[in-house]
Scaffold this motif. Structure first.
Motif, PDB file in Angstrom:
ATOM      1  N   LEU A 261       0.845  -1.194   0.000  1.00 52.42           N
ATOM      2  CA  LEU A 261       0.000   0.000   0.000  1.00 52.42           C
ATOM      3  C   LEU A 261       0.882   1.246   0.000  1.00 52.42           C
ATOM      4  CD1 LEU A 261      -2.764  -0.722   2.709  1.00 52.42           C
ATOM      5  CD2 LEU A 261      -2.920  -1.082   0.247  1.00 52.42           C
ATOM      6  N   ARG A 262       0.566   2.184  -0.871  1.00 53.56           N
ATOM      7  CA  ARG A 262       1.204   3.510  -0.811  1.00 53.56           C
ATOM      8  C   ARG A 262       0.357   4.493  -1.607  1.00 53.56           C
ATOM      9  NH1 ARG A 262       5.674   4.535  -5.054  1.00 53.56           N
ATOM     10  NH2 ARG A 262       5.484   2.837  -6.557  1.00 53.56           N
ATOM     11  N   ASN A 263       0.162   5.633  -1.021  1.00 56.12           N
ATOM     12  CA  ASN A 263      -0.590   6.688  -1.696  1.00 56.12           C
ATOM     13  C   ASN A 263       0.334   7.487  -2.614  1.00 56.12           C
ATOM     14  OD1 ASN A 263      -3.079   6.165  -0.682  1.00 56.12           O
ATOM     15  ND2 ASN A 263      -3.230   7.977   0.625  1.00 56.12           N
ATOM     16  N   THR A 264      -0.048   7.599  -3.860  1.00 51.53           N
ATOM     17  CA  THR A 264       0.643   8.489  -4.794  1.00 51.53           C
ATOM     18  C   THR A 264      -0.428   9.339  -5.471  1.00 51.53           C
ATOM     19  OG1 THR A 264       0.582   6.754  -6.487  1.00 51.53           O
ATOM     20  CG2 THR A 264       2.599   6.948  -5.176  1.00 51.53           C
ATOM     21  N   LEU A 265      -1.093  10.137  -4.662  1.00 49.35           N
ATOM     22  CA  LEU A 265      -2.206  10.949  -5.150  1.00 49.35           C
ATOM     23  C   LEU A 265      -1.743  11.906  -6.231  1.00 49.35           C
ATOM     24  CD1 LEU A 265      -3.847  11.733  -1.679  1.00 49.35           C
ATOM     25  CD2 LEU A 265      -4.549  10.012  -3.348  1.00 49.35           C
ATOM     26  N   PRO A 266      -2.563  12.188  -7.247  1.00 46.24           N
ATOM     27  CA  PRO A 266      -3.937  11.687  -7.416  1.00 46.24           C
ATOM     28  C   PRO A 266      -4.017  10.348  -8.157  1.00 46.24           C
ATOM     29  CG  PRO A 266      -3.468  13.291  -9.124  1.00 46.24           C
ATOM     30  CD  PRO A 266      -2.221  13.205  -8.278  1.00 46.24           C
ATOM     31  N   GLN A 267      -2.866   9.807  -8.569  1.00 48.98           N
ATOM     32  CA  GLN A 267      -2.913   8.591  -9.391  1.00 48.98           C
ATOM     33  C   GLN A 267      -3.384   7.366  -8.605  1.00 48.98           C
ATOM     34  OE1 GLN A 267      -0.224  10.505  -8.934  1.00 48.98           O
ATOM     35  NE2 GLN A 267       0.558  11.241 -10.920  1.00 48.98           N
ATOM     36  N   ARG A 268      -3.024   7.273  -7.345  1.00 45.18           N
ATOM     37  CA  ARG A 268      -3.271   6.049  -6.591  1.00 45.18           C
ATOM     38  C   ARG A 268      -3.680   6.406  -5.173  1.00 45.18           C
ATOM     39  NH1 ARG A 268       1.116   1.059  -6.202  1.00 45.18           N
ATOM     40  NH2 ARG A 268       0.331   0.074  -4.303  1.00 45.18           N
ATOM     41  N   ASP A 269      -4.871   6.012  -4.783  1.00 46.03           N
ATOM     42  CA  ASP A 269      -5.393   6.308  -3.440  1.00 46.03           C
ATOM     43  C   ASP A 269      -5.651   4.993  -2.715  1.00 46.03           C
ATOM     44  OD1 ASP A 269      -6.565   7.230  -1.155  1.00 46.03           O
ATOM     45  OD2 ASP A 269      -8.097   8.450  -2.143  1.00 46.03           O
ATOM     46  N   ARG A 273      -8.995   2.694  -0.917  1.00 43.47           N
ATOM     47  CA  ARG A 273      -9.193   1.262  -1.171  1.00 43.47           C
ATOM     48  C   ARG A 273      -9.206   0.467   0.134  1.00 43.47           C
ATOM     49  NH1 ARG A 273      -5.455   2.549  -5.511  1.00 43.47           N
ATOM     50  NH2 ARG A 273      -6.503   2.398  -7.534  1.00 43.47           N
ATOM     51  N   LEU A 274      -8.326   0.832   1.054  1.00 46.61           N
ATOM     52  CA  LEU A 274      -8.291   0.151   2.354  1.00 46.61           C
ATOM     53  C   LEU A 274      -9.603   0.356   3.109  1.00 46.61           C
ATOM     54  CD1 LEU A 274      -6.431  -1.417   4.379  1.00 46.61           C
ATOM     55  CD2 LEU A 274      -5.901   0.819   5.366  1.00 46.61           C
ATOM     56  N   LYS A 275     -10.113   1.566   3.067  1.00 43.44           N
ATOM     57  CA  LYS A 275     -11.382   1.855   3.738  1.00 43.44           C
ATOM     58  C   LYS A 275     -12.514   1.025   3.143  1.00 43.44           C
ATOM     59  CE  LYS A 275     -14.377   5.728   5.078  1.00 43.44           C
ATOM     60  NZ  LYS A 275     -14.542   7.207   5.004  1.00 43.44           N
ATOM     61  N   ALA A 276     -12.519   0.894   1.812  1.00 39.36           N
ATOM     62  CA  ALA A 276     -13.552   0.090   1.164  1.00 39.36           C
ATOM     63  C   ALA A 276     -13.446  -1.379   1.570  1.00 39.36           C
ATOM     64  CB  ALA A 276     -13.435   0.231  -0.354  1.00 39.36           C
ATOM     65  N   LEU A 277     -12.233  -1.884   1.696  1.00 34.62           N
ATOM     66  CA  LEU A 277     -12.050  -3.265   2.145  1.00 34.62           C
ATOM     67  C   LEU A 277     -12.589  -3.464   3.545  1.00 34.62           C
ATOM     68  CD1 LEU A 277      -8.421  -3.835   0.821  1.00 34.62           C
ATOM     69  CD2 LEU A 277     -10.467  -5.026   0.015  1.00 34.62           C
ATOM     70  N   SER A 278     -12.343  -2.499   4.409  1.00 38.62           N
ATOM     71  CA  SER A 278     -12.850  -2.590   5.778  1.00 38.62           C
ATOM     72  C   SER A 278     -14.375  -2.547   5.808  1.00 38.62           C
ATOM     73  CB  SER A 278     -12.278  -1.439   6.611  1.00 38.62           C
ATOM     74  OG  SER A 278     -12.816  -1.436   7.913  1.00 38.62           O
ATOM     75  N   MET A 295       0.344   7.371   3.667  1.00 37.24           N
ATOM     76  CA  MET A 295      -1.020   6.991   4.041  1.00 37.24           C
ATOM     77  C   MET A 295      -1.503   7.883   5.184  1.00 37.24           C
ATOM     78  SD  MET A 295      -1.904   4.322   2.116  1.00 37.24           S
ATOM     79  CE  MET A 295      -3.080   3.312   2.986  1.00 37.24           C
ATOM     80  N   PRO A 296      -2.759   8.313   5.167  1.00 38.03           N
ATOM     81  CA  PRO A 296      -3.261   9.163   6.243  1.00 38.03           C
ATOM     82  C   PRO A 296      -3.365   8.400   7.559  1.00 38.03           C
ATOM     83  CG  PRO A 296      -5.048   8.526   4.772  1.00 38.03           C
ATOM     84  CD  PRO A 296      -3.776   8.045   4.133  1.00 38.03           C
ATOM     85  N   ALA A 297      -3.367   9.147   8.656  1.00 35.51           N
ATOM     86  CA  ALA A 297      -3.439   8.525   9.990  1.00 35.51           C
ATOM     87  C   ALA A 297      -4.699   7.677  10.137  1.00 35.51           C
ATOM     88  CB  ALA A 297      -3.380   9.601  11.066  1.00 35.51           C
ATOM     89  N   GLU A 298      -5.770   8.109   9.486  1.00 36.86           N
ATOM     90  CA  GLU A 298      -7.021   7.343   9.554  1.00 36.86           C
ATOM     91  C   GLU A 298      -6.827   5.925   9.014  1.00 36.86           C
ATOM     92  OE1 GLU A 298     -11.516   7.414   7.514  1.00 36.86           O
ATOM     93  OE2 GLU A 298      -9.997   8.893   6.964  1.00 36.86           O
ATOM     94  N   SER A 299      -6.079   5.795   7.929  1.00 37.44           N
ATOM     95  CA  SER A 299      -5.829   4.477   7.344  1.00 37.44           C
ATOM     96  C   SER A 299      -4.962   3.625   8.262  1.00 37.44           C
ATOM     97  CB  SER A 299      -5.153   4.621   5.979  1.00 37.44           C
ATOM     98  OG  SER A 299      -5.979   5.331   5.075  1.00 37.44           O
ATOM     99  N   GLU A 317      12.989   2.047   0.296  1.00 35.09           N
ATOM    100  CA  GLU A 317      12.071   3.173   0.108  1.00 35.09           C
ATOM    101  C   GLU A 317      12.822   4.478  -0.079  1.00 35.09           C
ATOM    102  OE1 GLU A 317       8.725   0.951   2.888  1.00 35.09           O
ATOM    103  OE2 GLU A 317       9.840   2.676   3.670  1.00 35.09           O
ATOM    104  N   MET A 318      13.875   4.671   0.702  1.00 33.89           N
ATOM    105  CA  MET A 318      14.668   5.896   0.572  1.00 33.89           C
ATOM    106  C   MET A 318      15.544   5.859  -0.681  1.00 33.89           C
ATOM    107  SD  MET A 318      14.070   8.032   3.079  1.00 33.89           S
ATOM    108  CE  MET A 318      15.531   9.054   3.241  1.00 33.89           C
ATOM    109  N   THR A 319      16.148   4.706  -0.955  1.00 32.30           N
ATOM    110  CA  THR A 319      17.114   4.606  -2.046  1.00 32.30           C
ATOM    111  C   THR A 319      16.455   4.658  -3.416  1.00 32.30           C
ATOM    112  OG1 THR A 319      18.579   3.297  -0.641  1.00 32.30           O
ATOM    113  CG2 THR A 319      18.951   3.181  -3.017  1.00 32.30           C
ATOM    114  N   MET A 320      15.297   4.000  -3.566  1.00 30.74           N
ATOM    115  CA  MET A 320      14.679   3.865  -4.880  1.00 30.74           C
ATOM    116  C   MET A 320      13.529   4.843  -5.112  1.00 30.74           C
ATOM    117  SD  MET A 320      14.891  -0.197  -5.708  1.00 30.74           S
ATOM    118  CE  MET A 320      14.967   0.138  -7.474  1.00 30.74           C
ATOM    119  N   GLY A 321      13.304   5.749  -4.165  1.00 36.60           N
ATOM    120  CA  GLY A 321      12.360   6.816  -4.415  1.00 36.60           C
ATOM    121  C   GLY A 321      10.900   6.470  -4.205  1.00 36.60           C
ATOM    122  N   HIS A 322      10.618   5.462  -3.361  1.00 30.45           N
ATOM    123  CA  HIS A 322       9.219   5.170  -3.046  1.00 30.45           C
ATOM    124  C   HIS A 322       8.570   6.339  -2.303  1.00 30.45           C
ATOM    125  CE1 HIS A 322      10.887   1.180  -3.696  1.00 30.45           C
ATOM    126  NE2 HIS A 322       9.683   0.644  -3.672  1.00 30.45           N
ATOM    127  N   GLY A 323       9.337   6.968  -1.416  1.00 27.27           N
ATOM    128  CA  GLY A 323       8.819   8.052  -0.597  1.00 27.27           C
ATOM    129  C   GLY A 323       9.481   8.024   0.774  1.00 27.27           C
TER     130      GLY A 323
END
Length: 491
Positions: A261-269, A273-278, A295-299, A317-323
């Protein structure tokens, strides 16, 4: 598939597995390392011969970090292992009919558990030395090289990673090899895990898109064939994305989920999706979520409240630019993270590096927040807490904390002996600090998994190392050739 086609596929799998067996003697008892190389010879070391013949092993006089607060730590204590399980941990254990290991000037800790590894890539180590996740990794590793893997390549890649992990002190892994291109590939991956002797969660994941890929439906066959018993080193999960249909497959087959899971808004939220699964009732305690970047604290609170676990791959994550790694974000909501290597196509998969990088990144974030407002800044992680990430938290994330993760009597004996009298560590002033801040794979002197010695006096045991290395090079060359993927040693 017709009966005749099914019989042919089954026979093909059997033929491959028979041919692939023998690279690693996964069930072999410990053997002595030769003075010159990495091969083992049981006749050369009487201590190892005794370990082979005894059902009771006594580690004598070590610094013991149990990672169990109910038991505590010991500056000088013994660990008694019987039939693969820890029986006692205390000073001055007296026992008969035991094979004794001198653990003086050694730190005894639970084995490390890597909770997210694309292990099939063991033959592609450091092939993207300077790469980013996008576009390099997804274009080259997923798009070009993964489709070129044969089942034999998958076996060798997985075996290479598993043996390398054991050598570096990792006794357990959550594998998410995205190379299940055909059922034969899946069989090969599982066979490699079995042969290596590592404790593993096989997170059955998709492979290169083709007519032969049977993900996720082949999970029924895999569960029936390989995972009918809970009394084994391998367990099963389903590696998927945050897709309700896929989560339903996991629920139908009663296996946990492993998902990135990772948010890359606006392309990927992925938060939505996690909220919908719950809301659909599809989350279960024991599901594992990886990265959780931005990811927001709510998630994150939703993950915690659902009894799910998290895995952070700080270095990659740091080396390859995930965030920016979500270390402090998950801590702020009360989640206890585990650590993972992700893969070795760019960085080493050793837990020592993962722990140090996690500590450095968390401290940097705390110092930055202290500049803004010292009163609201979070506390710095301690070396003990970081070691928990790599041991007991990893066991919890892999859903094996009832078996391993701490040196608790009754648990299976997955443990390490680390050299504390090395010139780069001695004198020993702080045990947790020595493991987390100073040590590396070269300090791993002995590794036990379920009481079986897998590394002894600095060398893997029960492994035909020249054959493994030769197979790795041949498999790497074949994949690169079929993918028409150029590589240069000094590029």
């Amino acid at each position: 598939m017709s009966k005749k086609q099914g019989d042919t596929a089954t026979e093909s799998r059997r033929t491959f597995l028979k041919a692939g067996a023998g690279l690693a003697a996964g069930a072999a008892l410990p053997t002595a390392a030769s003075a010159q190389g990495q091969e083992a010879n049981p006749q050369a070391d009487p201590d190892l011969a005794r370990l082979q013949s005894q059902r009771r092993i006594l580690l004598k006089g070590g610094v013991v970090l149990t990672m169990d607060p109910r038991i505590g730590n010991f500056a000088n204590a013994d660990v008694l292992i019987e039939n693969g399980r820890i029986r006692e941990v205390r000073p001055e254990i007296t026992a008969s009919d035991v094979a004794t290991i001198d653990a003086s000037n050694r730190i005894v800790v639970p084995g490390f558990i890597d909770t997210h590894s694309h292990s099939y890539q063991g033959i592609l180590r450091n092939i993207l030395s300077n790469g980013r996740v996008d576009p390099d990794y997804n274009r080259d590793i997923i798009g070009k090289l993964t489709p070129a893997y044969t089942p034999q390549d998958a076996y060798v890649g997985m075996l290479a990673t598993a043996l390398g992990m054991i050598d570096m002190g990792t006794t357990g892994v959550v594998d998410v090899s995205q190379v299940n291109n055909t059922p034969e590939h899946s069989d090969a991956l599982i066979k490699a895990l079995q042969d290596s002797g590592i404790r593993a969660v096989f997170g059955y994941s998709a492979g290169a898109a083709s007519a032969g890929m049977q993900h996720p439906q082949d999970i029924a066959r895999l569960k029936r064939t390989y995972f009918s018993s809970k009394d084994q080193l391998l367990t099963l999960a389903l590696g998927i994305g945050p897709d309700p249909r896929m989560f339903q497959v996991a629920r139908d087959h009663d296996v946990p989920v492993v998902a990135h899971l990772r948010n890359t808004l606006p392309q990927r939220d992925d938060g939505a999706r996690l909220k919908a699964l719950s809301q659909a009732g599809l989350l279960r305690p024991g599901d594992e979520f990886i990265h959780l970047l931005h990811m927001p604290a709510e998630s994150l609170r939703l993950i915690k409240d659902s009894g799910c676990h998290v895995s952070l791959s700080t270095g990659i994550e740091m080396t390859m630019g995930h965030g920016i790694p979500a270390i402090q974000n998950v801590l702020d909501v009360g989640l206890q993270p585990s650590l993972s290597s992700d893969h070795a196509v760019t960085l080493s998969s050793d837990m020592f590096s993962m722990m140090r990088m996690t500590g450095v990144v968390q401290r940097y974030g705390v110092y930055e927040r202290e500049k803004a407002n010292p009163q609201t800044a979070p506390k710095l992680l301690t070396c003990r807490e970081i070691l928990e990430f790599g041991t007991v938290n990893g066991a919890r994330c892999a859903n094996v904390d009832g078996k391993v993760g701490t040196l608790t009597p009754g648990k299976e004996a997955d443990l390490l002996m680390l050299k504390a009298d090395s010139i780069d560590v001695w004198p020993l002033n702080n045990a947790y600090g020595a493991v987390v801040n100073l040590m590396g794979p070269g300090h791993v002197e002995a590794v036990l998994i379920a009481g079986q010695v897998k590394k002894w006096r600095g060398h893997l045991v029960g492994v035909d190392m020249p054959r493994v290395l030769r197979s790795m090079q041949e498999a790497r060359d074949g994949v690169l050739r079929r993918a028409n993927f150029p590589t240069e040693l000094f590029s």
